[in-house]
Scaffold this active site. Structure first.
Site, mmCIF file in Angstrom:
data_model
loop_
_atom_site.group_PDB
_atom_site.id
_atom_site.type_symbol
_atom_site.label_atom_id
_atom_site.label_comp_id
_atom_site.label_asym_id
_atom_site.label_seq_id
_atom_site.Cartn_x
_atom_site.Cartn_y
_atom_site.Cartn_z
ATOM 1 C CG LEU A 9 -2.170 -0.819 1.243
ATOM 2 C CD1 LEU A 9 -2.954 -0.553 2.529
ATOM 3 C CD2 LEU A 9 -3.047 -0.544 0.028
ATOM 4 C CB SER A 10 1.900 3.563 -2.500
ATOM 5 O OG SER A 10 0.808 3.732 -3.395
ATOM 6 N N GLY A 12 -1.871 5.399 -2.732
ATOM 7 C CA GLY A 12 -2.353 5.856 -4.029
ATOM 8 C C GLY A 12 -3.528 5.031 -4.538
ATOM 9 C CB SER A 15 -1.459 0.313 -3.702
ATOM 10 O OG SER A 15 -1.629 1.541 -3.027
ATOM 11 C CB CYS A 93 12.722 0.712 -5.778
ATOM 12 S SG CYS A 93 11.568 0.790 -4.395
ATOM 13 C CB CYS A 186 9.564 7.812 -4.341
ATOM 14 S SG CYS A 186 10.908 6.719 -3.828
#
Length: 332
Positions: A9-10, A12, A15, A93, A186
């Protein structure tokens, strides 16, 4: 017993909708958010993700990935620019954080059977295929993922277009339903820019702009790291024709410039490829380009038509010429 899925979960839209779709399918869903840096921006990410989890009624876990992110992503980013390369931090990442420490935490600590993300990609029999939304397809950023990781990965958005995902966020009244999509690195947030970030790391160092075709010095700059191959704006040299960055020499701090046609090439050589033999493929040398046809002979790529601005540090990614599945990739 329902299978357990840890959703990255970001905070956004992508997600959040991913988590909701998996709940609708009957999975036991938990949210997992990686804290990448000790900054207000990432505290906001964590809080936004918690809002989504609360709305969905699921448990929310936060993993402190600041050390791993600093070592594997930020240092890679900085070291690449120090070598006159233009890196892709999202690829690293994905490999070392999302499908590295977060994956291990989800499986080994949370007991998840799968992890899921809001990436636009499709998995069939452990092989990555394009998503339905060709404008959002993200195979390019996922080429480093191992098959054993893919076998425990779900991409629920593979069959949706971005506009459909936004509609689902509205339908389910999810917290980020009206949020804007971020295209930024980010850990570099406005008003900070990549150029300002790098200038805070590297000491100013006088160097020359040199015309590639003649060897003539056309001007001076304060550090090669401020430029990338194919760049036109921001060079600041008066010339009778537009100038582009053609090549960068980090050892001599020289930025070579020239005409646009000097950017084009038909061949490139890769290191550490994970394929062998001779075959035709579709190839990307950066994410935001249309895949083009090329002949692959081990580590040598020969394009049917010349391509512009081949850049060290970017990824060269290969796709099957018939069905578009991911063959592999390597750093240029």
């Amino acid at each position: 017993m329902n299978k357990k899925v840890a959703v990255a979960l970001s905070g956004g839209v992508d997600s959040a909708v991913t988590a909701k779709l998996l709940l609708e399918e009957g999975f036991e869903v938990v949210g997992l958010t990686g804290k990448m840096t000790c900054s207000d921006d990432f505290e906001t990410v964590v809080q936004n993700a918690k809002r989504v989890a609360d709305k969905l009624g699921i448990e929310h876990y936060v993993y402190d990935a600041t050390k791993e992110f600093g070592d594997k992503v930020i240092k890679y980013f900085e070291n690449s620019y120090a070598k006159a390369e233009t890196p892709n931090p999202c690829i690293m990442c994905n490999k070392y954080i999302k499908w590295g420490c977060l994956f291990d935490y989800a499986v080994n600590v949370l007991g998840a059977d799968y992890i899921a993300t809001g990436h636009y990609a499709n998995i069939k029999d452990g092989v990555l295929y394009p998503a339905s939304d060709e404008h959002k397809d993200q195979l390019y950023f996922l080429y480093m993922l191992d098959k054993d990781k893919l076998e425990k990965t779900l991409f629920p958005l593979s069959k949706y277009r971005k506009d459909e995902v936004r509609a689902l966020a509205e339908k389910y009244d999810l917290p980020p339903k009206s949020s804007k999509e971020s295209q930024d690195i980010c850990f570099i947030k406005a008003p900070m820019t990549t150029k300002k970030y790098l200038n805070n790391i590297f000491e100013p160092r006088k160097g020359d702009f040199v015309e590639k075709s003649t060897g003539k010095v056309l001007g001076h700059h304060d550090g090669f790291w401020q430029y990338t191959i194919g760049q036109r704006k921001g060079i600041g040299i008066a010339a009778p024709y537009p100038l582009y960055v053609i090549e960068i020499d980090s050892q001599t701090n020289t930025v070579f410039v020239g005409r646009q046609d000097e950017l084009f090439t038909k061949e490139l050589i890769l290191d550490n490829v994970n394929w062998s033999g001779e075959f035709e493929a579709l190839v990307k040398i950066r994410y935001n380009m249309k895949a083009v046809q090329a002949k692959v002979c081990d580590a040598k790529i020969t394009f049917e038509e010349p391509v512009s601005a081949v850049t060290k540090g970017q990824a060269c990614v290969l796709y099957d010429i018939n069905d578009g599945h991911l063959i592999g990739g390597a750093i240029i």
